[in-house]
Design a protein around this motif. Structure first.
Motif, short mmCIF file in Angstrom:
data_model
loop_
_atom_site.label_atom_id
_atom_site.label_comp_id
_atom_site.label_asym_id
_atom_site.label_seq_id
_atom_site.Cartn_x
_atom_site.Cartn_y
_atom_site.Cartn_z
N ASN A 277 0.86 -1.19 0.00
CA ASN A 277 0.00 0.00 0.00
C ASN A 277 0.90 1.23 0.00
O ASN A 277 1.39 1.66 1.04
CB ASN A 277 -0.93 -0.01 1.22
CG ASN A 277 -1.97 1.08 1.16
OD1 ASN A 277 -1.95 1.95 0.28
ND2 ASN A 277 -2.91 1.05 2.09
N ALA A 278 1.09 1.81 -1.19
CA ALA A 278 1.99 2.95 -1.32
C ALA A 278 1.44 4.22 -0.70
O ALA A 278 2.18 5.20 -0.55
CB ALA A 278 2.30 3.20 -2.80
N SER A 279 0.16 4.24 -0.34
CA SER A 279 -0.44 5.44 0.23
C SER A 279 -0.24 5.56 1.73
O SER A 279 -0.66 6.56 2.33
CB SER A 279 -1.94 5.48 -0.10
OG SER A 279 -2.61 4.39 0.52
N LEU A 280 0.37 4.53 2.37
CA LEU A 280 0.55 4.57 3.82
C LEU A 280 1.55 5.67 4.19
O LEU A 280 2.61 5.80 3.57
CB LEU A 280 1.05 3.23 4.33
CG LEU A 280 0.07 2.05 4.26
CD1 LEU A 280 0.74 0.78 4.74
CD2 LEU A 280 -1.18 2.33 5.09
N SER A 281 1.21 6.41 5.22
CA SER A 281 2.09 7.48 5.69
C SER A 281 3.15 6.91 6.63
O SER A 281 3.13 5.72 6.98
CB SER A 281 1.27 8.54 6.42
OG SER A 281 0.68 8.00 7.60
N TRP A 282 4.07 7.79 7.06
CA TRP A 282 5.11 7.35 8.00
C TRP A 282 4.50 6.82 9.28
O TRP A 282 4.90 5.78 9.79
CB TRP A 282 6.02 8.54 8.32
CG TRP A 282 7.06 8.23 9.36
CD1 TRP A 282 8.29 7.72 9.14
CD2 TRP A 282 6.92 8.36 10.78
NE1 TRP A 282 8.95 7.54 10.33
CE2 TRP A 282 8.14 7.93 11.36
CE3 TRP A 282 5.90 8.81 11.63
CZ2 TRP A 282 8.35 7.92 12.73
CZ3 TRP A 282 6.11 8.81 13.00
CH2 TRP A 282 7.33 8.37 13.53
N ARG A 283 3.51 7.50 9.81
CA ARG A 283 2.88 7.08 11.06
C ARG A 283 2.17 5.74 10.89
O ARG A 283 2.24 4.86 11.76
CB ARG A 283 1.89 8.14 11.54
CG ARG A 283 1.28 7.85 12.91
CD ARG A 283 0.32 8.96 13.31
NE ARG A 283 1.02 10.23 13.42
CZ ARG A 283 1.66 10.61 14.52
NH1 ARG A 283 1.69 9.84 15.58
NH2 ARG A 283 2.26 11.78 14.56
N GLU A 284 1.49 5.55 9.77
CA GLU A 284 0.77 4.30 9.55
C GLU A 284 1.75 3.14 9.36
O GLU A 284 1.52 2.03 9.85
CB GLU A 284 -0.13 4.44 8.33
CG GLU A 284 -1.31 5.38 8.56
CD GLU A 284 -2.04 5.72 7.28
OE1 GLU A 284 -3.24 6.03 7.36
OE2 GLU A 284 -1.40 5.70 6.19
N LEU A 285 2.85 3.38 8.65
CA LEU A 285 3.86 2.33 8.51
C LEU A 285 4.47 1.97 9.86
O LEU A 285 4.69 0.79 10.16
CB LEU A 285 4.96 2.80 7.55
CG LEU A 285 4.63 2.82 6.06
CD1 LEU A 285 5.77 3.47 5.29
CD2 LEU A 285 4.36 1.42 5.55
N PHE A 286 4.76 2.98 10.67
CA PHE A 286 5.34 2.73 11.99
C PHE A 286 4.37 1.94 12.87
O PHE A 286 4.76 1.00 13.57
CB PHE A 286 5.70 4.05 12.65
CG PHE A 286 6.21 3.90 14.06
CD1 PHE A 286 7.49 3.43 14.30
CD2 PHE A 286 5.39 4.21 15.14
CE1 PHE A 286 7.96 3.28 15.60
CE2 PHE A 286 5.85 4.07 16.44
CZ PHE A 286 7.14 3.60 16.67
#
Length: 453
Positions: free
Chosen positions: A294-303
């Motif tokens: 999911n390329a739309s994930l932000s830094w916070r969501e990835l973390f």
């Protein structure tokens, strides 16, 4: 049948991705240079390494085969073991060697391949030899081959790279870490430099040179630094000396002072390195795969997503480290449990306390490696280009209309609805017409009430 293809790609390099790569280079290149320079400064160039003869170890190992055993042949509680030398100054000759029977002594049988300790003088005399061990070359070689085959079958080229990294790690330990410590260098400094060499070799050789691997290297570096700082602090506060039986014997043999507390910390750093590599690589790979999915994930969501994966991994890894240290110290724990001392006295004794410090400090470093590496990986991955998706051919099938089965004269529907096991399907019977009236069938074109068209 028609085919529809779709795909997307990036026409130019992302400026954010380029900036992140430059940042990784700025952070890692000085560390790599410092590690190489440190290794060159610490390696004992021009210094003669002490041998066993230099420190008073004049015994020479000699291989032999047991040919006869006579119980009591050399006195009470003594076994005369006749061995035939296969190498050494008396190769091909047979010599009876006295072996004292003890409760914890091994049992020898005819045909055993054994190792003797030879004093180096008068090879024909039995008094020049002492039976010390079994030969284990073939079983260990077979186990190593099985291990290599298992790694290669599962990992293939990655497995081959992992085996190469393992060999190089062993080379660093044997040819750099041990000689530098024996030469009198600080064990902690040598361990830090040696761990850096092993880390760079293992990670980059196994996983390739990429932003993902560099992120795992950074996470490992920060976690190792935390382990070193905490180990130094709590070794000082707990007044650990590192003077166990093995270390005391080593100092007596070398005849030179060694920083025993630094040797303790060096063991903690090198021992935690292998598990740290596992944690940091796993976390980095998890974050990169989340980004790919999911390329739309932000830094916070990835973390956040990566941390959920890390929490499950963390509990098993910490338990692995604790069990590894407990297993290594099991004979010591058994000896203390039989000493009649209280649990508090056992846990605070020098030999047990240093294992506790190593275990807990290493576990703290492992726990901290999860959020540290996940945050670094999320920061880097969120600014990396997502690999182009390969065009996917979507097959559009024309609708197939099957003709309805024609009713047979008996009111049964034959065809593909017929099941030989159950028999033909029969149409339900119509309900009987109500009394006093006749049911009319609607004629084609007639709607509504009768009489209306």
């Amino acid at each position: 049948m028609a085919s529809v293809g779709h795909g997307h790609g990036h026409s130019a390099a992302d400026p954010a991705s380029a900036r992140v790569r430059r940042l990784l280079l700025i952070l890692l290149v000085p560390v790599v240079l410092a590690t190489v320079v440190g290794a060159l400064l610490l390696y004992p160039f021009g210094k003669e390494q002490k041998t066993g003869a230099d420190v008073g170890l004049t015994q020479i190992p000699v291989r032999a085969v047991v040919t006869a055993i006579v119980d009591g042949g050399c006195g009470e509680n003594c076994i005369a073991v006749t061995v035939k030398m296969t190498d050494g100054d008396a190769a091909g000759q047979s010599v009876p060697v006295a072996f004292q029977k003890q409760l914890a002594a091994p049992t020898f049988t005819v045909g055993d391949e054994v190792v003797l300790s030879y004093s180096g003088q008068q090879p024909q005399l039995a008094e020049s030899y002492r039976l010390v061990d079994f030969q284990r070359g073939w079983p260990l070689a077979l186990l190593a081959v099985l291990f290599a085959l298992a790694v290669l079958l599962l990992g293939r080229w990655h497995g081959l790279a992992a085996l190469g990294a393992l060999v190089l790690s062993f080379v660093v330990l044997v040819l750099f870490v041990l000689p530098a410590i024996i030469a009198g260098e600080s064990p902690l400094t040598v361990a830090v430099v040696g761990a850096g060499l092993i880390m760079f070799i293992v990670l980059y050789l196994t996983h390739g040179i990429s932003a993902r691997t560099s992120t795992a290297v950074l996470g490992t570096l920060v976690s190792l630094a935390l382990i070193g700082v905490l180990g130094a602090l709590f070794s000082y506060f707990a007044r650990l000396t590192g003077l166990d039986d093995e270390t005391t014997s080593l100092i007596a043999l070398l005849g030179t002072p060694i920083d025993t507390r630094g040797l303790l910390l060096a063991g903690a750093i090198i021992g935690a390195l292998g598990v740290l590599d596992d944690v940091t690589v796993t976390q980095t790979s998890a974050v990169w795969e989340l980004r790919r999915a999911n390329a739309s994930l932000s830094w916070r969501e990835l973390f956040t997503a990566g941390s959920r994966i890390g929490r499950d991994h963390m509990s098993s890894v910490v338990n692995t480290l604790v069990m590894a240290y407990a297993g290594a110290a099991l004979p010591l724990l058994l000896a203390f449990s039989l000493s009649g001392r209280s649990l508090a006295e056992i846990l605070t004794a020098e030999q047990v306390a240093q294992e506790i410090v190593r275990t807990l400090v290493g576990s703290i470093g492992l726990v901290a490696a999860v959020p540290i590496t996940t945050a670094l990986a999320a920061f880097v991955a969120s600014r990396q280009d997502v690999p182009d998706a390969e065009p996917v051919a979507v097959a559009v099938a024309e609708p197939v209309v099957e003709p309805e089965p024609a009713p047979s004269a008996s009111g049964r529907i034959e065809g593909h609805l017929f099941d030989p096991a159950k028999g033909p399907w029969e149409r339900p019977k119509r309900p009987a017409a109500p009394a006093g009236g006749r049911r009319r069938r609607a004629e084609p074109g007639r709607t509504g009430s009768s009489g209306s068209r």
